[in-house]
Scaffold this motif. Structure first.
Motif, PDB file in Angstrom:
ATOM      1  N   LEU A  35       0.842  -1.202   0.000  1.00  0.00           N
ATOM      2  CA  LEU A  35       0.000   0.000   0.000  1.00  0.00           C
ATOM      3  C   LEU A  35       0.873   1.248   0.000  1.00  0.00           C
ATOM      4  O   LEU A  35       1.776   1.371   0.831  1.00  0.00           O
ATOM      5  N   ASP A  36       0.569   2.165  -0.924  1.00  0.00           N
ATOM      6  CA  ASP A  36       1.274   3.448  -0.983  1.00  0.00           C
ATOM      7  C   ASP A  36       0.200   4.522  -0.836  1.00  0.00           C
ATOM      8  O   ASP A  36      -0.477   4.874  -1.802  1.00  0.00           O
ATOM      9  N   ILE A  37       0.014   4.989   0.384  1.00  0.00           N
ATOM     10  CA  ILE A  37      -1.051   5.946   0.669  1.00  0.00           C
ATOM     11  C   ILE A  37      -0.492   7.357   0.501  1.00  0.00           C
ATOM     12  O   ILE A  37       0.320   7.812   1.304  1.00  0.00           O
ATOM     13  N   SER A  88      -4.541   6.404  -2.937  1.00  0.00           N
ATOM     14  CA  SER A  88      -3.919   5.271  -2.252  1.00  0.00           C
ATOM     15  C   SER A  88      -3.748   4.168  -3.289  1.00  0.00           C
ATOM     16  O   SER A  88      -4.725   3.652  -3.805  1.00  0.00           O
ATOM     17  N   LYS A  89      -2.500   3.889  -3.586  1.00  0.00           N
ATOM     18  CA  LYS A  89      -2.218   2.879  -4.589  1.00  0.00           C
ATOM     19  C   LYS A  89      -1.978   1.535  -3.898  1.00  0.00           C
ATOM     20  O   LYS A  89      -1.405   1.498  -2.812  1.00  0.00           O
ATOM     21  N   TRP A  90      -2.417   0.442  -4.536  1.00  0.00           N
ATOM     22  CA  TRP A  90      -2.150  -0.877  -3.963  1.00  0.00           C
ATOM     23  C   TRP A  90      -1.758  -1.848  -5.063  1.00  0.00           C
ATOM     24  O   TRP A  90      -2.043  -1.631  -6.247  1.00  0.00           O
ATOM     25  N   VAL A 124       7.740   9.578   4.300  1.00  0.00           N
ATOM     26  CA  VAL A 124       8.203   8.193   4.178  1.00  0.00           C
ATOM     27  C   VAL A 124       8.197   7.735   2.717  1.00  0.00           C
ATOM     28  O   VAL A 124       9.001   6.883   2.320  1.00  0.00           O
ATOM     29  N   ASP A 125       7.337   8.346   1.876  1.00  0.00           N
ATOM     30  CA  ASP A 125       7.378   8.006   0.444  1.00  0.00           C
ATOM     31  C   ASP A 125       8.714   8.436  -0.162  1.00  0.00           C
ATOM     32  O   ASP A 125       9.303   7.727  -0.988  1.00  0.00           O
ATOM     33  N   ARG A 126       9.205   9.581   0.274  1.00  0.00           N
ATOM     34  CA  ARG A 126      10.518  10.033  -0.210  1.00  0.00           C
ATOM     35  C   ARG A 126      11.623   9.120   0.293  1.00  0.00           C
ATOM     36  O   ARG A 126      12.579   8.807  -0.424  1.00  0.00           O
ATOM     37  N   VAL A 156      13.021  11.352  -8.110  1.00  0.00           N
ATOM     38  CA  VAL A 156      12.001  12.376  -8.340  1.00  0.00           C
ATOM     39  C   VAL A 156      10.624  11.719  -8.296  1.00  0.00           C
ATOM     40  O   VAL A 156      10.380  10.745  -8.999  1.00  0.00           O
ATOM     41  N   ASP A 157       9.737  12.250  -7.442  1.00  0.00           N
ATOM     42  CA  ASP A 157       8.379  11.710  -7.332  1.00  0.00           C
ATOM     43  C   ASP A 157       7.388  12.784  -7.769  1.00  0.00           C
ATOM     44  O   ASP A 157       7.271  13.838  -7.146  1.00  0.00           O
ATOM     45  N   CYS A 158       6.696  12.530  -8.885  1.00  0.00           N
ATOM     46  CA  CYS A 158       5.766  13.515  -9.435  1.00  0.00           C
ATOM     47  C   CYS A 158       4.346  13.139  -9.061  1.00  0.00           C
ATOM     48  O   CYS A 158       3.615  12.525  -9.843  1.00  0.00           O
TER      49      CYS A 158
HETATM   50  K   LIG Z   1       3.776   9.355  -4.129  1.00  0.00           K
END
Ligand SMILES: [K+]
Ligand SMILES: Nc1ncnc2c1ncn2[C@@H]1O[C@H](COP(=O)(O)OP(=O)(O)OP(=O)(O)O)[C@@H](O)[C@H]1O
Ligand SMILES: CC(C)(CO)[C@@H](O)C(=O)NCCC(=O)O
Length: 279
Positions: free
Chosen positions: A5-7, A12-14, A100-102, A119-121
Motif C-alpha cells: 500500500l502506498d497511501i 492510495s495505490k495498492w 516516508v514516500d521520499r 524524483v516523485d511527481c
Molecule cells: K507518491
C-alpha cells in the motif's frame, strides 16, 4: 499474497504480489479519503498474508487502516523514516519528518543505482539526492502539476495535459487559457527538475542517475532532458527492500526496477548549467 500500500495525499495505490513467484497479480488505486477503509474497491483480504504500508496521509488515516488490517492479516509492516537504513543516512535534521514516500524512493534508488536523484511527481513533486556511499542530502518539494493548476483558479482544472503531446508543443506559448496554463505549469516542473539536478550534481561534483516515479512521471519524463528512467513502483521498491518477504526480494530484487540510466558526464552537466546562467 502480499498487499503493498502506498497511501499518498491524493490516491492510495495498492498492488498484490504473489509470495511464491514474486509476480504482481493485480493493482489499483482508491482516493485517499478522510476515512479510508478497505472496501469493494480494494482486494480481497482473505488471500493476503502480509501487508506493507507507506503512508503520508494524516496519522489517523494510517492508524485506522492498520487497526483494520491487523484484524484480518497476520503480518502488517509499516514503513517509517529513520536516521539510517540499508546503507543510506537520512539527511534531514529531524529524520522522522522526511516523508516516508521520499525515504522509500531514496532507499529503492540507492539499492538499484547507488547514488541517485529520486524524483516523485505526485500531488507534490519531490526531488531527493543520495550520494554514492549513501549520504542522503535532503531534497526539494514543490506543488505537483495538478496542485499548480488548481491554485490558479482559472477554470482549467479539468483540462489535462495531453500525455501524448510532444514536449516541443508544450514549449510553445499558449493561445488559449488551458494551453497557457498547461504549458506554464509543465515548464515550471520540468525546468525546475532539470535545473535542480544540474545544480546539485555541480555542488557535489558527481553525475547521478535520475529515477522518476508518481502519477505524473510519464508526462514529466518527456520534458526532462537529464537521462533518466521511469520507475512506477519505486515506492514499493523501498517497501520490498525494507521488508523483504519473497525469495527474490531477499536476493535484493525489486519488482519492475528499470535499467539504471547512464548519467551524462559531469563536465556536460556543468557546461549546460554555465550556458543556462548566461541566458
Ligand atoms: K507518491
Ligand atoms: N486518476 C487520477 N486521479 C488523480 N490524479 C491522477 C490520476 N491519474 C493521474 N493523476 C495525476 O497523478 C498525480 C497524483 O500522483 P500520485 O498518485 O503519485 O499522487 P499521490 O501519491 O497521492 O501524491 P503524493 O505522493 O504527493 O501525496 C496528480 O497530480 C495527477 O495529475
Ligand atoms: C511532500 C509529500 C507530501 C510528498 O508526498 C510527503 O513526502 C510529505 O508529506 N512529506 C513530509 C514533509 C517532508 O518530507 O519534509
Amino acid at each position: 499474497m502480499i498487499l503493498d500500500l502506498d497511501i499518498g495525499n491524493t490516491l492510495s495505490k495498492w498492488r498484490l504480489k504473489d509470495v511464491t513467484s514474486s509476480e504482481i497479480r493485480s493493482r489499483g488505486a482508491v482516493w485517499t479519503r478522510e476515512e479510508w477503509r478497505p472496501g469493494a474497491d480494494i482486494p480481497d483480504l482473505d488471500v493476503v498474508e502480509a501487508v506493507r504500508i507507506s503512508s503520508v496521509a494524516r496519522a489517523a488515516v494510517l492508524e485506522e487502516t492498520v487497526a483494520l488490517l491487523r484484524r484480518r492479516v497476520r503480518h502488517v509492516h509499516v514503513a517509517r523514516s529513520a536516521p539510517e537504513a540499508l546503507g543510506v543516512v537520512n539527511g534531514y535534521e529531524e529524520p522522522h519528518r522526511l516523508g516516508v514516500d521520499r525515504w522509500m524512493g531514496a532507499l529503492a534508488g540507492y539499492q538499484l543505482a547507488g547514488g541517485c536523484c529520486a524524483v516523485d511527481c505526485g500531488s507534490a513533486i519531490t526531488i531527493d539526492f543520495v550520494l554514492p556511499g549513501g549520504t542522503h542530502l535532503g531534497g526539494f518539494i514543490m506543488p505537483g502539476l495538478r496542485l499548480m493548476k488548481e491554485s490558479l483558479k482559472l477554470g482549467t482544472r479539468n483540462v489535462a495535459i495531453d500525455p501524448d503531446s510532444e514536449s516541443d508543443a508544450l514549449l510553445e506559448p499558449g493561445r488559449r487559457t488551458a494551453d497557457a496554463v498547461n504549458h506554464g505549469i509543465y515548464m515550471a516542473a520540468v525546468s525546475a527538475i532539470n535545473r535542480i539536478y544540474s545544480e546539485v550534481c555541480d555542488q557535489q561534483s558527481v553525475a547521478l542517475p535520475m529515477l522518476l516515479t508518481g502519477g505524473d512521471a510519464r508526462v514529466v519524463s518527456r520534458g526532462v532532458q537529464v537521462p533518466h528512467a521511469v520507475w512506477p513502483d519505486m515506492v514499493y521498491g523501498g517497501l520490498e527492500a525494507c521488508f523483504p518477504l519473497t525469495l527474490a526480494e531477499r536476493a535484493g530484487k525489486m519488482s519492475g526496477a528499470p535499467r539504471v540510466p547512464e548519467p551524462v558526464v559531469l563536465e556536460k552537466i556543468r557546461a549546460g548549467l554555465a550556458f543556462s546562467m548566461l541566458l
